[in-house]
Design a protein around this motif. Sequence first.
Motif, PDB file in Angstrom:
ATOM      1  N   VAL A  62      11.320   2.084  -1.662  1.00  0.00           N
ATOM      2  CA  VAL A  62      10.915   2.047  -3.063  1.00  0.00           C
ATOM      3  C   VAL A  62       9.730   2.993  -3.221  1.00  0.00           C
ATOM      4  O   VAL A  62       8.762   2.923  -2.465  1.00  0.00           O
ATOM      5  N   ALA A  63       9.822   3.900  -4.210  1.00  0.00           N
ATOM      6  CA  ALA A  63       8.781   4.908  -4.392  1.00  0.00           C
ATOM      7  C   ALA A  63       8.673   5.295  -5.854  1.00  0.00           C
ATOM      8  O   ALA A  63       9.649   5.266  -6.597  1.00  0.00           O
ATOM      9  N   PHE A  64       7.460   5.672  -6.256  1.00  0.00           N
ATOM     10  CA  PHE A  64       7.236   6.248  -7.572  1.00  0.00           C
ATOM     11  C   PHE A  64       7.569   7.733  -7.494  1.00  0.00           C
ATOM     12  O   PHE A  64       7.345   8.369  -6.466  1.00  0.00           O
ATOM     13  N   SER A  65       8.092   8.318  -8.586  1.00  0.00           N
ATOM     14  CA  SER A  65       8.354   9.760  -8.630  1.00  0.00           C
ATOM     15  C   SER A  65       8.604  10.174 -10.068  1.00  0.00           C
ATOM     16  O   SER A  65       8.750   9.345 -10.952  1.00  0.00           O
ATOM     17  N   ASN A  66       8.655  11.491 -10.275  1.00  0.00           N
ATOM     18  CA  ASN A  66       9.063  12.011 -11.571  1.00  0.00           C
ATOM     19  C   ASN A  66      10.011  13.179 -11.350  1.00  0.00           C
ATOM     20  O   ASN A  66       9.981  13.835 -10.307  1.00  0.00           O
TER      21      ASN A  66
ATOM     22  N   GLN B  36      16.163  16.713  -8.790  1.00  0.00           N
ATOM     23  CA  GLN B  36      14.975  17.240  -8.116  1.00  0.00           C
ATOM     24  C   GLN B  36      13.774  16.435  -8.579  1.00  0.00           C
ATOM     25  O   GLN B  36      13.509  16.349  -9.780  1.00  0.00           O
ATOM     26  N   ILE B  37      13.050  15.826  -7.625  1.00  0.00           N
ATOM     27  CA  ILE B  37      11.901  14.989  -7.961  1.00  0.00           C
ATOM     28  C   ILE B  37      10.649  15.471  -7.237  1.00  0.00           C
ATOM     29  O   ILE B  37      10.745  16.210  -6.251  1.00  0.00           O
ATOM     30  N   GLU B  38       9.498  15.053  -7.763  1.00  0.00           N
ATOM     31  CA  GLU B  38       8.216  15.418  -7.157  1.00  0.00           C
ATOM     32  C   GLU B  38       7.275  14.232  -7.230  1.00  0.00           C
ATOM     33  O   GLU B  38       7.569  13.225  -7.872  1.00  0.00           O
ATOM     34  N   HIS B  39       6.128  14.365  -6.559  1.00  0.00           N
ATOM     35  CA  HIS B  39       5.090  13.332  -6.567  1.00  0.00           C
ATOM     36  C   HIS B  39       5.638  11.987  -6.093  1.00  0.00           C
ATOM     37  O   HIS B  39       5.415  10.952  -6.720  1.00  0.00           O
TER      38      HIS B  39
ATOM     39  N   THR C 118       0.853  -1.182   0.000  1.00  0.00           N
ATOM     40  CA  THR C 118       0.000   0.000   0.000  1.00  0.00           C
ATOM     41  C   THR C 118       0.890   1.233   0.000  1.00  0.00           C
ATOM     42  O   THR C 118       2.025   1.189   0.485  1.00  0.00           O
ATOM     43  N   VAL C 119       0.370   2.325  -0.550  1.00  0.00           N
ATOM     44  CA  VAL C 119       1.092   3.592  -0.495  1.00  0.00           C
ATOM     45  C   VAL C 119       1.142   3.984   0.982  1.00  0.00           C
ATOM     46  O   VAL C 119       0.110   4.157   1.620  1.00  0.00           O
ATOM     47  N   SER C 120       2.354   4.061   1.534  1.00  0.00           N
ATOM     48  CA  SER C 120       2.505   4.334   2.963  1.00  0.00           C
ATOM     49  C   SER C 120       2.668   5.811   3.266  1.00  0.00           C
ATOM     50  O   SER C 120       2.273   6.268   4.337  1.00  0.00           O
ATOM     51  N   SER C 121       3.263   6.551   2.349  1.00  0.00           N
ATOM     52  CA  SER C 121       3.385   7.997   2.543  1.00  0.00           C
ATOM     53  C   SER C 121       3.643   8.668   1.207  1.00  0.00           C
ATOM     54  O   SER C 121       4.024   8.018   0.232  1.00  0.00           O
ATOM     55  N   ARG C 122       3.413   9.977   1.195  1.00  0.00           N
ATOM     56  CA  ARG C 122       3.599  10.785  -0.016  1.00  0.00           C
ATOM     57  C   ARG C 122       4.401  12.022   0.350  1.00  0.00           C
ATOM     58  O   ARG C 122       4.286  12.543   1.450  1.00  0.00           O
ATOM     59  N   ASN C 123       5.202  12.473  -0.600  1.00  0.00           N
ATOM     60  CA  ASN C 123       6.000  13.675  -0.415  1.00  0.00           C
ATOM     61  C   ASN C 123       5.918  14.470  -1.713  1.00  0.00           C
ATOM     62  O   ASN C 123       6.198  13.933  -2.783  1.00  0.00           O
ATOM     63  N   GLU C 124       5.548  15.748  -1.617  1.00  0.00           N
ATOM     64  CA  GLU C 124       5.376  16.554  -2.837  1.00  0.00           C
ATOM     65  C   GLU C 124       6.667  16.756  -3.610  1.00  0.00           C
ATOM     66  O   GLU C 124       6.647  16.826  -4.827  1.00  0.00           O
TER      67      GLU C 124
END
Length: 186
Positions: free
Chosen positions: A139-143, A124-127, A109-115
């Motif tokens: 492990v996290a998704f980002s762009n 520099q990454i976001e989302h 499950t998505v455990s946390s989010r960071n803008e």
Amino acid sequence: MPARLPSWAWTTGLTVGAIAAVTVLAVQADRGPHPTASSAKPKSTASADTQPTPTASAPTRVPDGSGTGRRIVYSLGEKRVWLVDASEGSRRTFTVWPGTVNPDPGSYTVSSRNEGTTGSDGVQIEHIMYFAAKSGVSVAFSNAVDGASPPPAASGTQTGGVRMRKADGTALWAFGTVGTTVTVVR
């Protein structure tokens, strides 16, 4: 003696100026370079393994065995993500650039989010949406903020970032809240 401007006038002026500056920067960022998938066959180098493998026609079918209900599906082998709604329809699918550490197949499950922040590779990454950990690496998704989607790997560094194009990162951010299921398949 000249009349003084009230504080609300100063605040309004500064706010309008800030909004104009952000709008100009957003338009400039959108006009920047956008990554494209290469049609070249992967080489036997480590960096080639981090690039998504292009296909003649993008798979739109959600992988079998990826669960049911509203979820994010991440295929390690296809280097692809699906956003699946509650009716089992794929709302969006896109390729990704995985880091050097992959999560094991399974349900998370998505455990946390960071803008936004700086990735371990200095980009520099976001989302950022954290959903797993392996070998002490999150492990996290980002762009990438600048719209580029390089592999999230510095030489010899273990990274768990799963990068995507900016538009895909924005769509994923809107879709996946804390608690959203993430199914990882081979």
